[in-house]
Design a protein around this motif. Structure first.
Motif, PDB file in Angstrom:
ATOM      1  N   ASP A 213       0.718  65.764  -2.144  1.00 44.77           N
ATOM      2  CA  ASP A 213      -0.057  64.948  -1.203  1.00 44.77           C
ATOM      3  C   ASP A 213      -0.386  65.744   0.058  1.00 44.77           C
ATOM      4  O   ASP A 213      -1.452  65.569   0.648  1.00 44.77           O
ATOM      5  CB  ASP A 213       0.735  63.697  -0.805  1.00 44.77           C
ATOM      6  CG  ASP A 213       1.068  62.816  -1.984  1.00 44.77           C
ATOM      7  OD1 ASP A 213       0.174  62.584  -2.828  1.00 44.77           O
ATOM      8  OD2 ASP A 213       2.229  62.357  -2.084  1.00 44.77           O
ATOM      9  N   ILE A 214       0.558  66.584   0.484  1.00 48.81           N
ATOM     10  CA  ILE A 214       0.385  67.353   1.709  1.00 48.81           C
ATOM     11  C   ILE A 214       0.448  68.851   1.404  1.00 48.81           C
ATOM     12  O   ILE A 214       1.430  69.338   0.836  1.00 48.81           O
ATOM     13  CB  ILE A 214       1.460  66.998   2.759  1.00 48.81           C
ATOM     14  CG1 ILE A 214       1.293  65.550   3.231  1.00 48.81           C
ATOM     15  CG2 ILE A 214       1.397  67.954   3.951  1.00 48.81           C
ATOM     16  CD1 ILE A 214       2.380  65.066   4.181  1.00 48.81           C
ATOM     17  N   VAL A 215      -0.622  69.539   1.761  1.00 54.18           N
ATOM     18  CA  VAL A 215      -0.671  70.998   1.748  1.00 54.18           C
ATOM     19  C   VAL A 215      -1.224  71.382   3.119  1.00 54.18           C
ATOM     20  O   VAL A 215      -2.382  71.111   3.424  1.00 54.18           O
ATOM     21  CB  VAL A 215      -1.576  71.542   0.619  1.00 54.18           C
ATOM     22  CG1 VAL A 215      -1.702  73.054   0.725  1.00 54.18           C
ATOM     23  CG2 VAL A 215      -1.065  71.124  -0.750  1.00 54.18           C
ATOM     24  N   TRP A 216      -0.380  71.995   3.950  1.00 53.99           N
ATOM     25  CA  TRP A 216      -0.783  72.306   5.310  1.00 53.99           C
ATOM     26  C   TRP A 216      -0.012  73.529   5.786  1.00 53.99           C
ATOM     27  O   TRP A 216       1.208  73.588   5.650  1.00 53.99           O
ATOM     28  CB  TRP A 216      -0.526  71.116   6.234  1.00 53.99           C
ATOM     29  CG  TRP A 216      -0.742  71.336   7.701  1.00 53.99           C
ATOM     30  CD1 TRP A 216       0.179  71.155   8.706  1.00 53.99           C
ATOM     31  CD2 TRP A 216      -1.949  71.741   8.355  1.00 53.99           C
ATOM     32  NE1 TRP A 216      -0.384  71.435   9.924  1.00 53.99           N
ATOM     33  CE2 TRP A 216      -1.701  71.802   9.732  1.00 53.99           C
ATOM     34  CE3 TRP A 216      -3.223  72.087   7.895  1.00 53.99           C
ATOM     35  CZ2 TRP A 216      -2.666  72.174  10.670  1.00 53.99           C
ATOM     36  CZ3 TRP A 216      -4.192  72.455   8.822  1.00 53.99           C
ATOM     37  CH2 TRP A 216      -3.904  72.495  10.198  1.00 53.99           C
ATOM     38  N   ARG A 217      -0.719  74.503   6.334  1.00 57.91           N
ATOM     39  CA  ARG A 217      -0.090  75.731   6.813  1.00 57.91           C
ATOM     40  C   ARG A 217      -0.453  76.020   8.265  1.00 57.91           C
ATOM     41  O   ARG A 217      -0.112  77.077   8.779  1.00 57.91           O
ATOM     42  CB  ARG A 217      -0.530  76.931   5.954  1.00 57.91           C
ATOM     43  CG  ARG A 217      -0.300  76.776   4.469  1.00 57.91           C
ATOM     44  CD  ARG A 217       1.183  76.723   4.125  1.00 57.91           C
ATOM     45  NE  ARG A 217       1.373  76.763   2.684  1.00 57.91           N
ATOM     46  CZ  ARG A 217       1.486  75.694   1.916  1.00 57.91           C
ATOM     47  NH1 ARG A 217       1.420  74.495   2.443  1.00 57.91           N
ATOM     48  NH2 ARG A 217       1.675  75.818   0.611  1.00 57.91           N
TER      49      ARG A 217
ATOM     50  N   GLU B 204       6.948  59.301   4.816  1.00 59.66           N
ATOM     51  CA  GLU B 204       7.838  60.335   4.288  1.00 59.66           C
ATOM     52  C   GLU B 204       7.760  60.419   2.770  1.00 59.66           C
ATOM     53  O   GLU B 204       8.192  61.417   2.186  1.00 59.66           O
ATOM     54  CB  GLU B 204       9.279  60.064   4.729  1.00 59.66           C
ATOM     55  CG  GLU B 204       9.515  60.260   6.213  1.00 59.66           C
ATOM     56  CD  GLU B 204       9.333  61.712   6.651  1.00 59.66           C
ATOM     57  OE1 GLU B 204       9.690  62.629   5.882  1.00 59.66           O
ATOM     58  OE2 GLU B 204       8.828  61.929   7.765  1.00 59.66           O
ATOM     59  N   THR B 205       7.208  59.404   2.142  1.00 60.38           N
ATOM     60  CA  THR B 205       7.084  59.408   0.683  1.00 60.38           C
ATOM     61  C   THR B 205       5.990  60.360   0.191  1.00 60.38           C
ATOM     62  O   THR B 205       5.932  60.653  -1.004  1.00 60.38           O
ATOM     63  CB  THR B 205       6.781  57.993   0.156  1.00 60.38           C
ATOM     64  OG1 THR B 205       5.620  57.491   0.834  1.00 60.38           O
ATOM     65  CG2 THR B 205       7.958  57.063   0.405  1.00 60.38           C
TER      66      THR B 205
ATOM     67  N   ARG C 147       6.227  69.093   7.842  1.00 63.91           N
ATOM     68  CA  ARG C 147       4.780  68.973   7.648  1.00 63.91           C
ATOM     69  C   ARG C 147       4.322  67.557   8.016  1.00 63.91           C
ATOM     70  O   ARG C 147       3.235  67.374   8.575  1.00 63.91           O
ATOM     71  CB  ARG C 147       4.394  69.302   6.212  1.00 63.91           C
ATOM     72  CG  ARG C 147       4.705  70.723   5.789  1.00 63.91           C
ATOM     73  CD  ARG C 147       3.981  71.752   6.625  1.00 63.91           C
ATOM     74  NE  ARG C 147       4.206  73.098   6.108  1.00 63.91           N
ATOM     75  CZ  ARG C 147       3.916  74.193   6.774  1.00 63.91           C
ATOM     76  NH1 ARG C 147       3.391  74.120   7.986  1.00 63.91           N
ATOM     77  NH2 ARG C 147       4.148  75.380   6.244  1.00 63.91           N
ATOM     78  N   HIS C 148       5.140  66.554   7.710  1.00 65.88           N
ATOM     79  CA  HIS C 148       4.788  65.169   8.060  1.00 65.88           C
ATOM     80  C   HIS C 148       4.609  65.028   9.573  1.00 65.88           C
ATOM     81  O   HIS C 148       3.635  64.441  10.048  1.00 65.88           O
ATOM     82  CB  HIS C 148       5.878  64.203   7.574  1.00 65.88           C
ATOM     83  CG  HIS C 148       6.034  64.155   6.091  1.00 65.88           C
ATOM     84  ND1 HIS C 148       6.747  65.094   5.383  1.00 65.88           N
ATOM     85  CD2 HIS C 148       5.570  63.269   5.176  1.00 65.88           C
ATOM     86  CE1 HIS C 148       6.720  64.795   4.099  1.00 65.88           C
ATOM     87  NE2 HIS C 148       6.003  63.689   3.935  1.00 65.88           N
ATOM     88  N   GLU C 149       5.570  65.574  10.323  1.00 61.34           N
ATOM     89  CA  GLU C 149       5.513  65.472  11.784  1.00 61.34           C
ATOM     90  C   GLU C 149       4.348  66.287  12.349  1.00 61.34           C
ATOM     91  O   GLU C 149       3.662  65.851  13.274  1.00 61.34           O
ATOM     92  CB  GLU C 149       6.835  65.941  12.386  1.00 61.34           C
ATOM     93  CG  GLU C 149       6.890  65.870  13.905  1.00 61.34           C
ATOM     94  CD  GLU C 149       6.815  64.460  14.472  1.00 61.34           C
ATOM     95  OE1 GLU C 149       6.613  64.332  15.691  1.00 61.34           O
ATOM     96  OE2 GLU C 149       6.932  63.476  13.715  1.00 61.34           O
ATOM     97  N   GLN C 150       4.111  67.471  11.792  1.00 62.99           N
ATOM     98  CA  GLN C 150       3.000  68.296  12.254  1.00 62.99           C
ATOM     99  C   GLN C 150       1.672  67.555  12.115  1.00 62.99           C
ATOM    100  O   GLN C 150       0.841  67.563  13.030  1.00 62.99           O
ATOM    101  CB  GLN C 150       2.943  69.599  11.448  1.00 62.99           C
ATOM    102  CG  GLN C 150       4.083  70.547  11.730  1.00 62.99           C
ATOM    103  CD  GLN C 150       4.137  71.703  10.749  1.00 62.99           C
ATOM    104  OE1 GLN C 150       3.345  71.786   9.822  1.00 62.99           O
ATOM    105  NE2 GLN C 150       5.081  72.602  10.950  1.00 62.99           N
TER     106      GLN C 150
ATOM    107  N   LEU D  98      -1.867  58.007   6.872  1.00 64.95           N
ATOM    108  CA  LEU D  98      -2.295  59.138   6.051  1.00 64.95           C
ATOM    109  C   LEU D  98      -1.839  58.926   4.609  1.00 64.95           C
ATOM    110  O   LEU D  98      -0.691  58.561   4.362  1.00 64.95           O
ATOM    111  CB  LEU D  98      -1.704  60.426   6.606  1.00 64.95           C
ATOM    112  CG  LEU D  98      -2.306  61.734   6.111  1.00 64.95           C
ATOM    113  CD1 LEU D  98      -3.740  61.882   6.609  1.00 64.95           C
ATOM    114  CD2 LEU D  98      -1.467  62.917   6.580  1.00 64.95           C
ATOM    115  N   THR D  99      -2.743  59.158   3.669  1.00 67.16           N
ATOM    116  CA  THR D  99      -2.392  59.064   2.247  1.00 67.16           C
ATOM    117  C   THR D  99      -2.534  60.408   1.548  1.00 67.16           C
ATOM    118  O   THR D  99      -1.975  60.605   0.464  1.00 67.16           O
ATOM    119  CB  THR D  99      -3.255  58.012   1.523  1.00 67.16           C
ATOM    120  OG1 THR D  99      -4.642  58.332   1.705  1.00 67.16           O
ATOM    121  CG2 THR D  99      -2.973  56.614   2.056  1.00 67.16           C
TER     122      THR D  99
END
Length: 195
Positions: free
Chosen positions: A72-76, A57-58, A83-86, A114-115
């Motif tokens: 850190d996360i870019v996701w569509r 979650e960080t 987005r973490h759960e996806q 995942l990093t």
């Protein structure tokens, strides 16, 4: 067999452009992971009994529709949930499908933390051509004893996105961004677990 694996892994390693380029159509997918040296002993072949995916979650998330958000996360590619759960579900599905290809001697549990998952914004996907930059830490444990067989090992995967014209064609035939990324991850994660 080990030579074949090394040749196949080497064939997958390509020069990677920056996260955004507009150089014409490319469908090359790059796997960047340390290749074994000639003197290293081959790892045992695995049968994956379980996969554990951790998306901390960080990890920061961006929903900005800019060319290259800083996060850190870019996701569509998914709707519903965080987005973490996806990404956890996407990786679980891909890793399990990839693991079904492995029929080795040692039963293992694969842990992937995942990093970074830097995908494309809508603006980048439909206007430019970029890549999916994915990093995680892999630990492989013996499924019977819990002992670490391999890792922790940093793994980086880079998947070139299709040209925007190809993205529109894929969308038109119902082949979603999630399907595109998952299809790549199935093979890439299986490959990571073979060396």
């Amino acid at each position: 067999m080990r030579l074949l694996k090394t040749v196949l892994a080497t064939a997958l390693v390509f020069f990677v452009a920056g996260c955004v380029s507009d150089n014409g159509v490319t469908r090359n997918a790059t796997l960047e992971a340390p290749l074994p040296s000639v003197g290293e002993q081959a790892l045992p072949s695995y049968t994956v009994r379980n996969v554990q995916i951790i998306v901390p979650e960080t990890l920061s998330v961006s929903e900005a529709n800019s060319i290259k958000p800083v996060a850190d996360i870019v996701w569509r590619g998914d709707i519903g949930g965080t987005r973490h759960e996806q990404l956890r579900v996407l990786f679980e599905e891909a890793a399990r499908d990839g693991a079904e290809r492995l029929r080795g001697q040692v039963p293992v549990v694969a842990e992937m933390t995942l990093t970074r998952f830097h995908g494309l914004t809508q603006r980048t996907r439909y206007t430019y051509q970029g890549d999916y930059d994915i990093s995680f830490v892999l630990v492989v444990r013996n499924a019977n004893t819990g002992d670490v067989i391999e890792g922790p090992r940093n793994v980086r995967l880079v998947l070139d996105s299709p040209h925007p014209d190809d993205v529109l064609a894929m969308d038109a035939r119902g082949y979603s961004e999630r399907m595109f990324v998952k299809d790549y991850l199935v093979g890439a994660l299986a490959q990571v677990l073979t060396h």
